[in-house]
Design a protein around this motif. Structure first.
Motif, mmCIF file in Angstrom:
data_model
loop_
_atom_site.group_PDB
_atom_site.id
_atom_site.type_symbol
_atom_site.label_atom_id
_atom_site.label_comp_id
_atom_site.label_asym_id
_atom_site.label_seq_id
_atom_site.Cartn_x
_atom_site.Cartn_y
_atom_site.Cartn_z
ATOM 1 N N ASN A 1 0.795 -1.236 0.000
ATOM 2 C CA ASN A 1 0.000 0.000 0.000
ATOM 3 C C ASN A 1 0.827 1.286 0.000
ATOM 4 O OD1 ASN A 1 -2.442 -1.433 0.068
ATOM 5 N ND2 ASN A 1 -2.393 -1.535 2.300
ATOM 6 N N THR A 2 2.160 1.178 -0.090
ATOM 7 C CA THR A 2 2.939 2.409 -0.081
ATOM 8 C C THR A 2 4.199 2.262 -0.929
ATOM 9 O OG1 THR A 2 3.912 4.106 1.336
ATOM 10 C CG2 THR A 2 4.128 1.834 2.082
ATOM 11 N N ASP A 3 5.217 3.060 -0.626
ATOM 12 C CA ASP A 3 6.389 3.143 -1.492
ATOM 13 C C ASP A 3 7.483 2.172 -1.040
ATOM 14 O OD1 ASP A 3 7.829 4.096 -3.629
ATOM 15 O OD2 ASP A 3 7.576 6.201 -3.100
ATOM 16 N N LEU B 1 0.222 5.234 0.030
ATOM 17 C CA LEU B 1 0.604 5.959 -1.182
ATOM 18 C C LEU B 1 -0.620 6.624 -1.812
ATOM 19 C CD1 LEU B 1 2.770 6.703 -3.253
ATOM 20 C CD2 LEU B 1 2.312 4.527 -4.416
ATOM 21 N N GLU B 2 -1.755 5.957 -1.754
ATOM 22 C CA GLU B 2 -2.992 6.533 -2.297
ATOM 23 C C GLU B 2 -3.356 7.823 -1.561
ATOM 24 O OE1 GLU B 2 -7.424 4.969 -3.638
ATOM 25 O OE2 GLU B 2 -6.337 3.909 -2.065
ATOM 26 N N ARG B 3 -3.218 7.810 -0.259
ATOM 27 C CA ARG B 3 -3.508 9.012 0.532
ATOM 28 C C ARG B 3 -2.498 10.114 0.231
ATOM 29 N NH1 ARG B 3 -3.817 9.279 7.173
ATOM 30 N NH2 ARG B 3 -4.382 11.501 7.317
ATOM 31 N N LEU B 4 -1.238 9.733 0.084
ATOM 32 C CA LEU B 4 -0.191 10.696 -0.240
ATOM 33 C C LEU B 4 -0.486 11.405 -1.558
ATOM 34 C CD1 LEU B 4 2.637 11.924 0.222
ATOM 35 C CD2 LEU B 4 3.588 9.915 -0.923
ATOM 36 N N ASP C 1 -1.198 15.424 -2.181
ATOM 37 C CA ASP C 1 -0.395 16.166 -3.148
ATOM 38 C C ASP C 1 -1.285 16.865 -4.179
ATOM 39 O OD1 ASP C 1 2.273 16.815 -4.287
ATOM 40 O OD2 ASP C 1 1.555 15.644 -5.979
ATOM 41 N N ASP C 2 -2.285 16.159 -4.683
ATOM 42 C CA ASP C 2 -3.207 16.752 -5.664
ATOM 43 C C ASP C 2 -3.974 17.927 -5.063
ATOM 44 O OD1 ASP C 2 -2.454 14.965 -7.607
ATOM 45 O OD2 ASP C 2 -4.120 13.587 -7.262
#
Length: 236
Positions: free
Chosen positions: A116-118, A150-153, A157-158
Motif C-alpha cells: 500500500n505504499t512506497d 501511497l494513495e492518501r499521499l 499532493d493533488d
C-alpha cells in the motif's frame, strides 16, 4: 469478351478465397502452437498479464514506461527510466528495476515496495561524471507508516497543488516529513560519496546513531552518536 470477363471474375473470387484460407491457416497455426521461439526480437514494451488480463509486470523503454498503479488505478503520467515494473494481484505497483546512464551520470535501482505504499528496500547505484563523481552504492532500508498509504499521499499532493500556494505546499510537506509520514531511512550498507565503506544505522527519527566503517584512508571506525550527531564512543 464476355468469356474474358467471366474468367476475370472467377480469378477474383479465387484470389479472395485463397487469401481468406491463408489468414485462417496462419491463425490456426499460432493458435495450435502458442509457444513460439524467436532468436531475436525488438520491442518497445512488453506487458506480462494473467489469463484474466491482470497486469503483473511491464518491461519497457523510457518513453513507454508504465506510470504505476494504486488499487488498479493508473497514476498520473510521469517520467520514468527504462526497466521492469512489478504489480501485485491487488493492482498496486510493488517494486521494480530501473536504470540509465548518459553524459551526466549513471544509475541503477532495484526496489521492493511495502504493501500500500512506497519502497522499503533498495539495492542502488549512482554516480556523476567528472572529477567529483559522488559514487554511491549499496543496500538501503526505510520504515514507512501503515496509516499514510501511497494513495492518501497522492490525494494530499493533488489537493495542495490545486491551491496553487507554493509556501503552503512547502510547509505541509515539511510537516509530513518531520512526522515521518513520508518514511524514514533506517539502514545503509555500502559505499558513501565520501569513500567510506560500512554499515550506517539510523533511529526511528532517521538520525544516524551508529557507524561501522572503513574510511578512504583504510582506517576503521566504530562510532555511536547522540541525537545531535555528536560522537559518544569511538573505537579504532
Amino acid at each position: 469478351m464476355e468469356r474474358l470477363i467471366k474468367e476475370v471474375r472467377i480469378l477474383k473470387i479465387y484470389s479472395v478465397v485463397l487469401t481468406i484460407l491463408c489468414f485462417m491457416f496462419i491463425f490456426l497455426a499460432f493458435r495450435n502452437n502458442p509457444e513460439q521461439h524467436f532468436k531475436e526480437i525488438d520491442v518497445e514494451r512488453i506487458n506480462i498479464v494473467e489469463k484474466d488480463g491482470t497486469l503483473k509486470m511491464v518491461i519497457s523503454n523510457k518513453e513507454r514506461q508504465h506510470p504505476g498503479m494504486v488499487n488498479h488505478q493508473l497514476m498520473k503520467p510521469r517520467e520514468r527510466e527504462a526497466g521492469m515494473i512489478f504489480f501485485n494481484s491487488k493492482g498496486d505497483e510493488c517494486g521494480g528495476l530501473v536504470y540509465d546512464g548518459d553524459a551526466k551520470g549513471s544509475g541503477m535501482v532495484y526496489s521492493v515496495d511495502q504493501r500500500n505504499t512506497d519502497q522499503i528496500m533498495q539495492l542502488q547505484y549512482s554516480e556523476a561524471t567528472g572529477k567529483e563523481k559522488g559514487r554511491v552504492y549499496g543496500l538501503k532500508l526505510w520504515d514507512r507508516p501503515d496509516d499514510f498509504t501511497l494513495e492518501r499521499l497522492i490525494k494530499v499532493d493533488d489537493s495542495l497543488k490545486k491551491l496553487n500556494d507554493p509556501v503552503l505546499y512547502k510547509n505541509i510537506w515539511a510537516k509530513l516529513t518531520k512526522e515521518g509520514k513520508l518514511g524514514r531511512e533506517r539502514f545503509f550498507a555500502g559505499k558513501t560519496a565520501d569513500g567510506d565503506v560500512g554499515l550506517f544505522l539510523r533511529d526511528d527519527q532517521g538520525k544516524v546513531r551508529l557507524r561501522i566503517y572503513v574510511d578512504k584512508n583504510n582506517k576503521t571506525h566504530i562510532e555511536s552518536l547522540d541525537d545531535n550527531g555528536a560522537i559518544l564512543k569511538n573505537n579504532y
